[in-house]
Every structure is written in structure tokens, then in C-alpha cells.
Design an enzyme around this catalytic site. Structure first.
Site, PDB file in Angstrom:
ATOM      1  N   GLU A 118      19.889   6.181  50.611  1.00  0.00           N
ATOM      2  CA  GLU A 118      20.942   5.194  50.366  1.00  0.00           C
ATOM      3  C   GLU A 118      22.125   5.411  51.297  1.00  0.00           C
ATOM      4  O   GLU A 118      22.489   6.550  51.615  1.00  0.00           O
ATOM      5  CB  GLU A 118      21.396   5.293  48.910  1.00  0.00           C
ATOM      6  CG  GLU A 118      22.496   4.331  48.509  1.00  0.00           C
ATOM      7  CD  GLU A 118      22.844   4.486  47.035  1.00  0.00           C
ATOM      8  OE1 GLU A 118      21.924   4.668  46.216  1.00  0.00           O
ATOM      9  OE2 GLU A 118      24.035   4.448  46.696  1.00  0.00           O
ATOM     10  N   GLU A 122      31.867   1.199  49.517  1.00  0.00           N
ATOM     11  CA  GLU A 122      32.320   0.887  48.160  1.00  0.00           C
ATOM     12  C   GLU A 122      33.829   0.652  48.154  1.00  0.00           C
ATOM     13  O   GLU A 122      34.588   1.410  48.770  1.00  0.00           O
ATOM     14  CB  GLU A 122      31.968   2.028  47.200  1.00  0.00           C
ATOM     15  CG  GLU A 122      30.472   2.250  47.067  1.00  0.00           C
ATOM     16  CD  GLU A 122      30.130   3.527  46.323  1.00  0.00           C
ATOM     17  OE1 GLU A 122      29.305   3.454  45.400  1.00  0.00           O
ATOM     18  OE2 GLU A 122      30.690   4.579  46.667  1.00  0.00           O
TER      19      GLU A 122
END
Length: 275
Positions: A118, A122
Site C-alpha cells: 500500500e 491522507e
């Protein structure tokens, strides 16, 4: 913070992968559809989207207007998200966007694989001048020192370009063309935790500050979400993707999770990377 783990309770997908089959744990997983027409780009401000390439996840609607893909949280339980229908195998992703405001609201741009690799951007709605970066390898959650923070002015009111340049030996995150973080493969647990398997792109927002979440999640998200202050809206104007290894599909040749194990199918024949 493990983004996919937190999202799983909201949108019902597995914590360490986009698909239902982790090829490191289950044999016979189906191949992943690859992006063949690279480079690829879409301009969501034209009011329509490329439905052959994108899927809206869950029951939450996503609007396409002159402002781009409009992802809005209006009430508790909503997590508007769009995801590609294809995977890339190393390459470059650029997203032109504005993050959603609101304490506890999280906007995210995520690349993730079937086996728990991943790469994240964010944005926390309670902080208008910062973006966080993160990565994971094979869903390994034993260490929590992978995150980074970068000051960026007015991420909610000003359009910025956020880029992930994902190569075999190095990963960089850039804002408006300026590199803000670099990760070398050897610095990710000697390469074991370096993201290196085919990934899908997912873009969306969710309420990390929902009162039903764990206290640690709420604290990381910046506090409790006050839904009386909704709507909380994220805008995605454009997405550009370059797939370094275009292929019709990708499959895992073994359970090592290494990039060398990935088999590319470019029509009717399988090929190794670089051929």
C-alpha cells in the site's frame, strides 16, 4: 495509521487488500486486470467519467460536475469512493484535487495490492495545511514508523497536484512537482516491506472521527466528527496514470510477494517484467 484496516468497517472490503483473494494465502486467485493504454488520464471536470476504468464503491453517490468528481459525506456511515477497474505494476500517479474539510474527516488517495502492499496520501479535515504520507508491505502492521507529514498550504481550498512515483528501487511523493518524501527499497525492512506488487488506485473520503470508531482511530483523525456540520466534500479534478509495465493481466507466480514473481500476460502469452 492503517487506512485500509480502518476503512474496512465502513465499506466492507478486506483490511489488507482490495480484492477478496490474497494470493499469498490462497491458491488459485484470479489474475488482476492490467492497465494497457498507458499513459492514461481522465478529466472529471468535464462532467462525465470513464466507466470502463472507474467504479463507485458502496451505495454513496459520486457526482461529476465542472468542479470534478464530487465526493460528499452528508451523514453518518457514508464513505464516497471511486476506484480503478485495473491495476498498475510500478509507475506514476498524479491526482489534482482538494481535500474535504471537517474534524475527523479523512480524504485519501491510495494505491493497494491484493497481498497488502500500500502507498497512501491522507488528508485530515481538521488540518488545512498538512498532508500525510504512508506505505505498507504485505499488510505488516508490526511497526508504526512509516508515516510522514508535509506542510501544504490550504489543501481544502486550493487545488494541488499530488504525485506518487513508484519504481522498483525507490518511491517518491511530490506536491505540485516538488518531492516531499523519498523511500528507498532497502530502507523498507531491507526491501521486505517495500510495496512491489500490482496495485489498484482508490480515491475517497470517510469519517475517521465517527463515534463508533476505536478511540485511537478517532484521535488520529483529529477528533469526533460533528455530522451537523455536514456536508464535507472532496473534489477530484484530474487523474493521470503511467503504468510502467502495461499488461492485459497480472498474476502471482508464487507466494513470495516479490515483484520478480509477478507474471504479465500481454495478449495470449505470459512475460516477465521488462520483456
Amino acid at each position: 495509521m492503517r487506512l485500509l484496516l480502518l476503512l474496512s468497517a465502513l465499506v466492507g472490503f478486506a483490511a489488507t487488500q482490495f480484492g477478496d483473494c490474497n494470493p499469498l494465502k490462497i491458491s488459485g486467485c484470479p489474475p488482476d486486470k492490467g492497465l494497457t493504454n498507458s499513459p492514461y488520464s481522465v478529466d472529471f471536470t468535464k462532467g462525465t467519467t470513464d466507466w470502463a476504468s472507474w467504479t463507485s464503491i458502496g451505495t454513496d453517490s459520486v457526482l461529476y460536475t465542472s468542479q470534478g468528481a464530487v465526493l460528499t459525506i452528508n451523514k453518518k456511515g457514508e464513505a464516497p469512493t471511486i476506484a480503478t477497474n485495473w491495476y498498475i505494476f510500478f509507475g506514476r500517479v498524479e491526482v489534482v484535487m482538494r481535500a474535504a474539510p471537517g474534524t475527523g474527516i479523512v480524504s485519501s488517495v491510495v494505491l493497494a495490492s491484493d497481498d497488502g502492499d500500500e502507498i497512501d496520501w491522507e488528508f485530515l479535515g481538521g488540518n488545512n495545511d498538512e498532508v500525510q504520507t504512508n506505505y505498507f508491505g504485505k499488510g505488516n502492521l508490526t511497526l508504526y514508523n512509516r508515516g510522514g507529514k508535509t506542510p501544504v498550504h490550504d489543501v481544502q481550498g486550493t487545488t494541488h497536484t499530488y504525485t506518487i512515483d513508484w519504481q522498483m528501487d525507490q518511491l517518491t511523493w511530490s506536491v505540485d512537482g516538488n518531492v516531499v518524501r523519498t523511500l528507498k527499497k532497502e530502507d523498507a525492512l531491507g526491501g521486505l516491506n517495500y510495496p512491489q506488487t500490482p496495485m489498484k488506485l482508490r480515491i475517497g473520503s470517510w469519517a475517521g472521527g465517527d463515534p463508533d470508531n476505536a478511540p485511537g482511530t478517532i484521535a488520529w483523525a483529529g477528533g469526533l466528527t460533528d455530522y451537523t456540520k455536514a456536508p464535507f466534500t472532496m473534489y477530484v479534478e484530474k487523474v493521470s496514470v503511467t503504468n510502467q509495465n502495461p499488461a492485459a493481466s497480472y498474476s502471482y507466480g508464487d507466494a513470495s510477494g516479490s515483484w520478480e514473481s509477478i507474471v504479465l500476460k500481454k495478449d495470449d502469452a505470459a512475460a516477465a517484467v521488462g520483456r
